[in-house]
Design an enzyme around this catalytic site. Sequence first.
Site, PDB file in Angstrom:
ATOM      1  N   CYS A  12       7.869  12.624  -0.709  1.00  0.00           N
ATOM      2  CA  CYS A  12       6.811  11.650  -0.439  1.00  0.00           C
ATOM      3  C   CYS A  12       5.729  12.330   0.411  1.00  0.00           C
ATOM      4  O   CYS A  12       5.871  13.482   0.834  1.00  0.00           O
ATOM      5  CB  CYS A  12       7.372  10.435   0.297  1.00  0.00           C
ATOM      6  N   GLU A 134      14.617   6.661  12.658  1.00  0.00           N
ATOM      7  CA  GLU A 134      13.308   6.013  12.540  1.00  0.00           C
ATOM      8  C   GLU A 134      13.300   4.692  13.304  1.00  0.00           C
ATOM      9  O   GLU A 134      12.373   4.394  14.069  1.00  0.00           O
ATOM     10  CB  GLU A 134      12.978   5.753  11.074  1.00  0.00           C
ATOM     11  N   CYS A 199       7.168   1.597   2.985  1.00  0.00           N
ATOM     12  CA  CYS A 199       6.394   2.726   2.475  1.00  0.00           C
ATOM     13  C   CYS A 199       6.078   2.546   0.993  1.00  0.00           C
ATOM     14  O   CYS A 199       6.960   2.211   0.191  1.00  0.00           O
ATOM     15  CB  CYS A 199       7.190   4.007   2.705  1.00  0.00           C
TER      16      CYS A 199
END
Length: 294
Positions: A12, A134, A199
């Site tokens: 990504c 995260e 995302c």
Amino acid sequence: MKIIRANKMGFCFGVSGAINLCENISEDRKLYDKTYILGMLVHNKNVVKDMEKKGFITISEEDLLLKKVKFNKKDLIIIRAHGTTEEIYDILKRSEIKIIDATCIFVKKIRETLIEEEKNGKEIIFIGDKNHPEVKGIVSFGMHVNVLAGYEEFLNFKVETNKKYCLLTQTTLNKEMFFKIKKKIENNYENIEIFSKICGATHERQIAVEKLAREVDIILIVGDLASSNTRKLYDLSKSINSRSYLIQNKNELKKEWLKNIETIGITAGASTPEKIILEIEKDIRGNFDDKHGL
């Protein structure tokens, strides 16, 4: 045997950015005494090994908290794509080391939203894996954050009518789970504001794997076991095609999976290098064809 790739797969934007950053820095190694990376740059062991071969030293948050590492002015540290906690940022800022932050832009946006919405008086509901780096990093910037694993935990969460809430999510959250929570909120609560921060690349890859899983006999999901987005791709695929297999490299490919099939699908997590995918495809074509009894 026909091999079909998902139309969206592999690196990504955030992962590519972090790796390219390290590649560029490795060419200027003479500028620094030591170059460190905080945690796994991305969730793929092969990428980590490649970085270490280039001279980067991987250290953990625990190393910093326990003061196991001493920095000087000519050292450099790169903060991984998943980001880190507020406490670790503070420790690094107080040291002499040069800091380069490779945190994914989507992670930064969620963090900034959390801080802003708390300042506006809202209580944060965060949907995600509380043990994922995260999530740990993002919620550390909040004063009081309710971290819920998914839909069932959200159903059991007591929403108080006299409070205002902001709902945020992990960037790799399963989109179907998010839509279920979103629908529940829209039908029952007026005091929860939803910020959809999943995302875009994650969403695209999830849609692509759902489509591919319906079109092939079996499907391989390639990625590290520590990768959250890879596991979610696997879960989605498995819910559609029972012959879905999560593998990290060509050595985990099993011959019996490929007996009597005509089409094999391949997708990959956002941290999976292209060379690993190519090695698996080559192994299928070279060792699992008709010449070898399949």
